[in-house]
Design a protein around this motif. Structure first.
Motif, short mmCIF file in Angstrom:
data_model
loop_
_atom_site.label_atom_id
_atom_site.label_comp_id
_atom_site.label_asym_id
_atom_site.label_seq_id
_atom_site.Cartn_x
_atom_site.Cartn_y
_atom_site.Cartn_z
N VAL A 96 0.86 -1.18 0.00
CA VAL A 96 0.00 0.00 0.00
C VAL A 96 0.89 1.23 0.00
N GLN A 97 0.56 2.18 -0.85
CA GLN A 97 1.28 3.45 -0.88
C GLN A 97 0.35 4.54 -0.34
N LEU A 98 0.91 5.39 0.48
CA LEU A 98 0.15 6.48 1.09
C LEU A 98 0.82 7.81 0.74
N VAL A 99 0.03 8.74 0.24
CA VAL A 99 0.54 10.06 -0.12
C VAL A 99 -0.22 11.09 0.69
N GLU A 100 0.51 11.84 1.49
CA GLU A 100 -0.09 12.84 2.38
C GLU A 100 0.12 14.24 1.81
N SER A 101 -0.77 15.13 2.17
CA SER A 101 -0.61 16.54 1.80
C SER A 101 -1.39 17.39 2.79
N GLY A 102 -1.08 18.69 2.78
CA GLY A 102 -1.87 19.62 3.55
C GLY A 102 -1.21 20.21 4.77
N SER A 144 -4.69 15.56 4.02
CA SER A 144 -5.27 14.53 3.16
C SER A 144 -4.30 13.37 3.05
N CYS A 145 -4.84 12.18 2.89
CA CYS A 145 -4.02 10.99 2.70
C CYS A 145 -4.73 10.10 1.69
N ALA A 146 -4.05 9.84 0.58
CA ALA A 146 -4.59 8.98 -0.46
C ALA A 146 -3.84 7.66 -0.47
N ALA A 147 -4.58 6.56 -0.34
CA ALA A 147 -3.98 5.23 -0.35
C ALA A 147 -4.20 4.57 -1.70
N SER A 148 -3.20 3.84 -2.15
CA SER A 148 -3.31 3.08 -3.40
C SER A 148 -2.56 1.77 -3.25
N GLY A 149 -2.84 0.84 -4.16
CA GLY A 149 -2.19 -0.45 -4.09
C GLY A 149 -3.18 -1.53 -3.69
N ASN A 166 -10.68 5.29 -0.06
CA ASN A 166 -9.26 5.11 0.30
C ASN A 166 -8.55 6.44 0.48
N THR A 167 -9.30 7.51 0.54
CA THR A 167 -8.75 8.82 0.86
C THR A 167 -9.38 9.29 2.16
N ALA A 180 -1.97 -8.43 9.60
CA ALA A 180 -1.87 -7.36 8.61
C ALA A 180 -0.70 -6.45 8.91
N THR A 181 -0.16 -5.87 7.86
CA THR A 181 0.98 -4.97 7.97
C THR A 181 0.51 -3.52 8.11
N ASP A 182 1.23 -2.75 8.91
CA ASP A 182 1.00 -1.30 8.98
C ASP A 182 1.76 -0.64 7.84
N TYR A 183 1.07 0.19 7.09
CA TYR A 183 1.70 0.99 6.05
C TYR A 183 1.64 2.46 6.48
N TRP A 184 2.76 3.15 6.29
CA TRP A 184 2.87 4.53 6.74
C TRP A 184 3.18 5.45 5.56
N GLY A 185 2.67 6.66 5.66
CA GLY A 185 3.05 7.69 4.72
C GLY A 185 4.39 8.29 5.10
N GLN A 186 4.84 9.24 4.30
CA GLN A 186 6.16 9.84 4.52
C GLN A 186 6.13 10.92 5.60
N GLY A 187 4.97 11.36 5.97
CA GLY A 187 4.83 12.39 7.00
C GLY A 187 4.71 13.77 6.42
N THR A 188 3.94 14.60 7.10
CA THR A 188 3.79 16.00 6.69
C THR A 188 3.90 16.87 7.95
N GLN A 189 4.66 17.93 7.83
CA GLN A 189 4.93 18.80 8.99
C GLN A 189 3.77 19.76 9.23
N VAL A 190 3.34 19.82 10.48
CA VAL A 190 2.37 20.81 10.92
C VAL A 190 3.04 21.64 12.01
N THR A 191 3.10 22.94 11.79
CA THR A 191 3.70 23.85 12.76
C THR A 191 2.69 24.91 13.14
N VAL A 192 2.44 25.02 14.45
CA VAL A 192 1.48 26.01 14.95
C VAL A 192 2.25 27.03 15.78
N SER A 193 2.21 28.26 15.35
CA SER A 193 2.94 29.32 16.05
C SER A 193 2.03 29.98 17.08
N SER A 194 2.65 30.44 18.16
CA SER A 194 1.86 31.07 19.23
C SER A 194 1.74 32.56 19.02
#
Length: 119
Positions: free
Chosen positions: A2-8, A21-26, A77-78, A105-119
């Protein structure tokens, strides 16, 4: 596989909103769980929210009432994570996960997306 593509991800001020967002394929099991974990520097990866293919959801206490996980109506799958009322402590790398709800079952992970919240 399974491939996972994250964005946002991105930078936002406290009180603001972001949608991931995370779109899974495979080869995806029909009955599966998808969701989001996050990892801040120096911390362990922690659960944020999950959603099962039947629509059942689960949230970490720290995000209940602020974050909403959902699946796309047209493409189950999204998945999305709507994050409102963001706090600096929400700053982390957010990872999407997919797992079939079958024994071994196997865990499939995306590559990660950074979320930064400033104070």
């Amino acid at each position: 596989q399974v491939q996972l593509v994250e964005s946002g991800g991105g930078l936002v001020q406290a009180g603001g909103s972001l949608r991931l967002s995370c779109a899974a394929s495979g080869t995806i099991f029909r009955i599966n769980v998808m969701g989001w974990y996050r990892q801040a520097p120096g911390n362990q990866r922690e659960l944020v929210a999950t959603i099962i293919s039947d629509g059942s959801t689960n949230y970490a206490d720290s995000v209940k009432g602020r974050f909403t996980i959902s699946r796309d109506n047209a493409n189950k799958n999204t998945v999305y994570l709507q994050m409102n009322s963001l706090k600096p402590e929400d700053t982390a790398v957010y990872y999407c996960i997919n797992r079939g709800l079958v024994p071994g079952a196997t865990d499939y992970w995306g590559q990660g997306t950074q979320v930064t919240v400033s104070s």
